[in-house]
Design a protein around this motif. Structure first.
Motif, PDB file in Angstrom:
ATOM      1  N   GLY A   1       0.685  -1.251   0.036  1.00 47.27           N
ATOM      2  CA  GLY A   1      -0.052  -0.051   0.084  1.00 47.27           C
ATOM      3  C   GLY A   1       0.769   1.393  -0.080  1.00 47.27           C
ATOM      4  O   GLY A   1       2.138   1.225   0.237  1.00 47.27           O
ATOM      5  N   ILE A   2       0.302   2.470  -0.452  1.00 47.46           N
ATOM      6  CA  ILE A   2       0.953   3.620  -0.683  1.00 47.46           C
ATOM      7  C   ILE A   2       0.155   4.735   0.115  1.00 47.46           C
ATOM      8  O   ILE A   2      -0.999   4.977  -0.056  1.00 47.46           O
ATOM      9  CB  ILE A   2       1.213   4.138  -2.001  1.00 47.46           C
ATOM     10  N   GLN A   3       0.864   5.551   1.080  1.00 42.03           N
ATOM     11  CA  GLN A   3      -0.065   6.621   1.791  1.00 42.03           C
ATOM     12  C   GLN A   3       0.965   7.964   1.354  1.00 42.03           C
ATOM     13  O   GLN A   3       2.142   7.741   1.044  1.00 42.03           O
ATOM     14  CB  GLN A   3       0.148   6.413   3.165  1.00 42.03           C
ATOM     15  N   ARG A   4       0.180   8.992   0.964  1.00 42.34           N
ATOM     16  CA  ARG A   4       1.158  10.034   0.535  1.00 42.34           C
ATOM     17  C   ARG A   4       0.923  11.300   1.571  1.00 42.34           C
ATOM     18  O   ARG A   4      -0.343  11.460   1.792  1.00 42.34           O
ATOM     19  CB  ARG A   4       0.459  10.244  -0.749  1.00 42.34           C
ATOM     20  N   VAL A   5       1.713  11.945   1.597  1.00 46.73           N
ATOM     21  CA  VAL A   5       1.612  13.495   2.371  1.00 46.73           C
ATOM     22  C   VAL A   5       2.527  14.406   1.548  1.00 46.73           C
ATOM     23  O   VAL A   5       3.815  14.127   1.424  1.00 46.73           O
ATOM     24  CB  VAL A   5       2.318  13.397   3.799  1.00 46.73           C
ATOM     25  N   PRO A   6       1.777  15.358   0.591  1.00 44.16           N
ATOM     26  CA  PRO A   6       2.437  15.994  -0.180  1.00 44.16           C
ATOM     27  C   PRO A   6       3.350  17.050   0.650  1.00 44.16           C
ATOM     28  O   PRO A   6       2.807  17.595   1.728  1.00 44.16           O
ATOM     29  CB  PRO A   6       1.247  16.958  -0.714  1.00 44.16           C
ATOM     30  N   LEU A   7       4.314  17.304  -0.134  1.00 43.50           N
ATOM     31  CA  LEU A   7       5.414  18.505   0.597  1.00 43.50           C
ATOM     32  C   LEU A   7       4.653  19.820   0.343  1.00 43.50           C
ATOM     33  O   LEU A   7       3.624  20.011  -0.352  1.00 43.50           O
ATOM     34  CB  LEU A   7       6.466  18.584  -0.266  1.00 43.50           C
ATOM     35  N   ASP A   8       4.894  20.867   1.285  1.00 42.64           N
ATOM     36  CA  ASP A   8       4.174  21.902   1.229  1.00 42.64           C
ATOM     37  C   ASP A   8       4.593  22.878   0.184  1.00 42.64           C
ATOM     38  O   ASP A   8       5.188  22.302  -0.753  1.00 42.64           O
ATOM     39  CB  ASP A   8       4.607  22.639   2.687  1.00 42.64           C
ATOM     40  N   GLU A   9       4.201  24.147   0.131  1.00 40.66           N
ATOM     41  CA  GLU A   9       4.355  24.969  -1.126  1.00 40.66           C
ATOM     42  C   GLU A   9       5.759  25.252  -1.242  1.00 40.66           C
ATOM     43  O   GLU A   9       6.144  25.810  -2.378  1.00 40.66           O
ATOM     44  CB  GLU A   9       3.458  26.432  -0.792  1.00 40.66           C
TER      45      GLU A   9
END
Length: 354
Positions: free
Chosen positions: A120-128
């Motif tokens: 499985g893959i969880q994602r937390v995008p980098l900020d601006e």
């Protein structure tokens, strides 16, 4: 306290790896009749090619240990860093149960390897600012999250991840933290490999494909505790680095002075491109870079990409990556190649088509 034995997939703990007779032999010998090789030689043009390569690349590891300030037993050598990524996922993630945590936009092979192994893959995008957000990452981890992948300098954005945040993540993440430093040679930031003894859950990836100019030889490195390296050696293919690559890489590692000369040219050209891009009206945003490429945002990336292709210049369209709308990733080429790129960009800007 992190203990790697608590994270290894149970059936791999007792796995008996493939072992050749030469793995088990210590001493001098002149007649080798153990591996069913062709002892007459090789049609490929070299007598050495008829022999299997050193499965643990001892000569290269000795040189890398001195160069990187680590111990040979803290080094794994793979067929590109992609092999190390694949083996790490295979080592600690149960298919259909466990997951990895990614911080997009980032290098695509982390996701590919997870998908191959049904992880499985969880994602937390980098900020601006393209930096990790510690609290969001902490909230996303569960007991099934076995690996956190960090890319620094990051691909495709080119920036180094903030030191304090990375250190906090390594200290608090209950699993492997893999810091991919494929572009570390293009920055003055210290490598996390210098801190392996502090963090038993830390794995640092590097490569000879970028600064060293050996992408075609496919040699990547993982630096970690001897325990983690031992498990990687246990599950890797027995002869994963061929004789030719080992010989050429060993020779190249003695040429650090030439490496510095090449790096200086690349970084000087990177500065020239950054300044030229800033002066071009068609560039909406030029991101700072600690790598051998520059990320730029333009009004219409698809059109500019096509215009450059028509002029024989190939760049990478990264518009499909989170936070990278209408962005192109442009590698720092030779001075002549960069001249061609800039000439094409100026001609496109003059037409006002993009």
């Amino acid at each position: 306290m992190f203990t790697i034995d608590n994270f290894i997939r149970p059936h791999l703990k007792s796995l008996k790896p493939y072992s050749s007779a030469r793995d088990e032999f210590e001493g001098e010998a002149s007649v080798f009749l153990d591996a069913n090789e062709n002892n007459l030689g090789s049609l490929a043009g070299g007598v050495d090619y008829n022999r299997y390569p050193d499965p643990y690349q001892k000569t290269i590891k000795e040189k890398l240990a001195k160069l990187k300030g680590v111990k040979p037993e803290q080094i794994f050598i793979g067929n590109g860093s992609d092999e190390a990524i694949d083996l790490l996922v295979r080592l600690v993630c149960e298919p259909g149960q466990d997951e990895v945590l990614l911080l997009p936009p980032t290098y695509g092979m982390y996701e590919v390897s997870a998908n191959i192994h049904n992880v499985g893959i969880q994602r937390v995008p980098l900020d601006e600012r393209f930096q990790p957000v510690f609290q969001k990452i902490a909230e996303k981890q569960t007991e099934r999250t076995k690996i956190l992948f960090l890319c620094s300098p990051n691909n495709p954005t080119g920036n180094v991840l903030e030191h304090a945040t990375v250190e906090n993540l390594i200290q608090t993440f209950n699993g492997l933290v893999v810091v991919d430093e494929a572009y570390i040679d293009f920055t003055d930031q210290p490598s996390w490999s210098t801190r392996l003894d502090e963090f038993p859950n830390l794995v640092v990836l590097q490569t000879l494909s970028k600064a060293w100019g050996m992408a075609g030889l496919r040699l990547g490195m993982a630096f970690a505790s001897p325990e983690i390296i031992g498990y990687l050696n246990k599950i890797k293919p027995p002869y994963n680095i061929n004789v030719v690559t080992q010989g050429l890489v060993s020779d190249a590692l003695d040429k650090t002075a030439q490496l510095q000369d090449m790096l200086q040219v690349i970084m000087d050209e990177r500065t020239r491109l950054l300044q030229a891009f800033e002066a071009l009206p068609l560039m909406e945003k030029v991101y700072p870079s600690d790598a051998n490429f520059v990320l730029v945002q333009v009004p219409n990336a698809n059109e500019l990409y096509s215009f450059l292709l028509e002029r024989g210049v190939v760049v990478r369209n990264r518009s499909n990556q989170p936070g990278c709308a209408n962005c192109l990733r442009i590698t720092v080429g030779t001075p002549a190649e960069n001249d061609n790129l800039l000439e094409a960009l100026h001609s496109i800007a003059a037409t006002q088509k993009v």
